[in-house]
Design a protein around this motif. Structure first.
Motif, PDB file in Angstrom:
ATOM      1  N   ILE A  52      53.927  56.658  28.748  1.00 25.72           N
ATOM      2  CA  ILE A  52      53.393  57.454  29.855  1.00 25.72           C
ATOM      3  C   ILE A  52      53.806  56.768  31.160  1.00 25.72           C
ATOM      4  CG2 ILE A  52      51.190  56.202  29.943  1.00 25.72           C
ATOM      5  CD1 ILE A  52      49.788  58.906  30.434  1.00 25.72           C
ATOM      6  N   GLU A  53      53.981  57.538  32.221  1.00 21.41           N
ATOM      7  CA  GLU A  53      54.232  56.943  33.533  1.00 21.41           C
ATOM      8  C   GLU A  53      53.052  57.280  34.443  1.00 21.41           C
ATOM      9  OE1 GLU A  53      57.915  58.072  35.503  1.00 21.41           O
ATOM     10  OE2 GLU A  53      57.798  56.335  36.830  1.00 21.41           O
ATOM     11  N   LEU A  54      52.451  56.243  34.988  1.00 14.99           N
ATOM     12  CA  LEU A  54      51.306  56.405  35.878  1.00 14.99           C
ATOM     13  C   LEU A  54      51.724  56.146  37.313  1.00 14.99           C
ATOM     14  CD1 LEU A  54      48.785  54.221  33.803  1.00 14.99           C
ATOM     15  CD2 LEU A  54      49.266  56.673  33.560  1.00 14.99           C
ATOM     16  N   LEU A  78      63.440  53.806  27.250  1.00  8.41           N
ATOM     17  CA  LEU A  78      62.020  53.552  27.510  1.00  8.41           C
ATOM     18  C   LEU A  78      61.492  54.250  28.765  1.00  8.41           C
ATOM     19  CD1 LEU A  78      61.827  49.721  26.646  1.00  8.41           C
ATOM     20  CD2 LEU A  78      61.159  51.667  25.219  1.00  8.41           C
ATOM     21  N   HIS A  79      62.290  55.148  29.334  1.00 13.23           N
ATOM     22  CA  HIS A  79      61.822  55.858  30.527  1.00 13.23           C
ATOM     23  C   HIS A  79      62.553  57.192  30.567  1.00 13.23           C
ATOM     24  CE1 HIS A  79      60.809  55.488  35.142  1.00 13.23           C
ATOM     25  NE2 HIS A  79      60.503  56.673  34.644  1.00 13.23           N
ATOM     26  N   ALA A  80      61.858  58.263  30.160  1.00 14.35           N
ATOM     27  CA  ALA A  80      62.501  59.570  30.067  1.00 14.35           C
ATOM     28  C   ALA A  80      61.433  60.658  30.169  1.00 14.35           C
ATOM     29  CB  ALA A  80      63.244  59.699  28.742  1.00 14.35           C
ATOM     30  N   ASP A 138      56.368  60.862  30.176  1.00 16.17           N
ATOM     31  CA  ASP A 138      56.012  61.913  31.132  1.00 16.17           C
ATOM     32  C   ASP A 138      54.904  61.426  32.063  1.00 16.17           C
ATOM     33  OD1 ASP A 138      57.713  64.130  30.672  1.00 16.17           O
ATOM     34  OD2 ASP A 138      56.737  64.438  28.729  1.00 16.17           O
ATOM     35  N   HIS A 139      54.882  62.035  33.271  1.00 16.87           N
ATOM     36  CA  HIS A 139      53.860  61.657  34.249  1.00 16.87           C
ATOM     37  C   HIS A 139      52.487  62.092  33.748  1.00 16.87           C
ATOM     38  CE1 HIS A 139      56.845  60.504  37.270  1.00 16.87           C
ATOM     39  NE2 HIS A 139      57.535  61.556  36.888  1.00 16.87           N
ATOM     40  N   TRP A 140      51.618  61.143  33.608  1.00 19.12           N
ATOM     41  CA  TRP A 140      50.193  61.362  33.331  1.00 19.12           C
ATOM     42  C   TRP A 140      49.882  61.905  31.953  1.00 19.12           C
ATOM     43  CZ3 TRP A 140      47.522  58.534  36.172  1.00 19.12           C
ATOM     44  CH2 TRP A 140      47.891  58.315  37.512  1.00 19.12           C
TER      45      TRP A 140
HETATM   46 ZN   LIG Z   1      60.037  58.334  35.738  1.00 19.34          ZN
END
Ligand SMILES: [Zn+2]
Length: 308
Positions: free
Chosen positions: A67-69, A16-18, A48-50
């Motif tokens: 998404i990672e904010l 869940l985080h890649a 991915d970031h943003w």
């Molecule tokens: Zn990350």
């Protein structure tokens, strides 16, 4: 408070985080899916970031929009947030911290667009947990982040989690790799999601309701009410811990002196003597408990809180 062990469904092993080349990861999106599929995982959320990366769909691998904010907080520190099921991106200039939103504003946006949010690696970021209380869309934290652990030993955020639970807040947990260099920093931590259907919507619903548990090794087979308390069945473990709040709880363990508190070992692995079932008699007055497993290889699993 849901107990996924008491409803019908299927367990999916989820990354869940890649990250991919769409932000600061090394692999192309399709290659990252290949990597996790080959390793036998059931679901992947590229975070991915943003940017919401949508690798091409394929059979046998559930691809969850993620998404990672990064958001500003009133505490003057940045907080990273993992979001699943969001139907659109935020209007942000990725290279400009000044354009990043305040955390409450971002979470309003996430809630309005179908997303469910988990605060990423709180220990690594050093974020005070009171800034996340009461925000829309935020249902939990990343209790373990393998990348943060590998790099600097700040991957484990169970104290942050217990701080929120002790203060009476609902909070679920996921464990993740935070893969940037697949093969080097992947395959260490995962989240088991209990789904009615093996689809992206099924995984997002499980994360929203807390029908999941986090692990770096052990497996929960059941957590269920039993006469006088709670019964836990699991893969062979050195210890099984009942976490109910400050100053009390319960624990069964093997090894030196094999101390037990409010716990009775019900079953053991016949070849190793490790614990496979424990009956707990929780402290009087405890309303809920989370369970923590520790195996002989250094792995841990963290259940979400269940009602007592
Ligand atoms: Zn990350």
């Amino acid at each position: 408070m849901t107990n996924p062990f008491q409803t019908d469904g299927t367990w999916l092993r989820c990354a869940l985080h890649a990250h991919t080349t769409r932000s600061d990861g090394e692999l192309q999106p399709e290659a990252l899916v290949d990597h996790y599929e080959r390793a036998g995982w059931d679901a992947l959320a590229v975070t991915d970031h943003w940017t919401i990366t949508h690798p091409p769909a394929r059979d046998g691998m559930v691809l969850v929009p993620g998404i990672e904010l990064t958001c500003r907080t009133t505490a003057g520190v940045w907080v990273d947030v993992l979001v699943y099921g969001l139907d659109r991106e935020l209007d942000v200039e990725p290279e400009s911290y000044d354009s990043y939103p305040d955390l409450p504003d971002a979470m309003e946006f996430v809630a309005a667009h179908g997303g469910v949010a988990y605060i990423a690696h709180p220990y690594w970021t050093g974020v005070p947990m009171d800034v996340v209380v009461g925000l829309p869309a935020v249902v939990g934290i990343e209790v373990y982040n393998a990348g943060c652990q590998i790099e600097c030993g700040r991957g484990l955020s169970s104290v942050h989690w217990d701080g929120l639970l002790d203060a009476g807040h609902s909070c679920f947990a996921v464990a993740c790799d935070d893969t940037h260099y697949a093969g080097f920093d992947s395959g260490y931590a995962w989240t088991m999601a209990h789904v009615a259907e093996p689809t992206a919507d099924g995984v997002v619903a499980a994360l929203r309701s807390g029908a999941c548990y986090a692990s770096t090794g052990p497996r929960f087979d059941t957590i269920e009410p039993a006469p006088g308390g709670l019964l836990v069945r699991c893969s062979p473990c050195r210890s099984v811990t009942l976490c109910t709040g400050p100053e009390d709880g319960g624990r069964a363990m093997v090894g030196r002196l094999a101390f037990r508190h409010r716990a009775r070992i019900v079953d053991r692995d016949p070849s190793t003597g490790l614990i496979t079932a424990v009956a707990f008699a929780p402290p009087p007055g405890a309303a809920a408990a989370r369970i923590e497993l520790a195996d002989a290889d250094g792995g841990t699993a963290w259940s979400n809180p269940v009602a007592l």
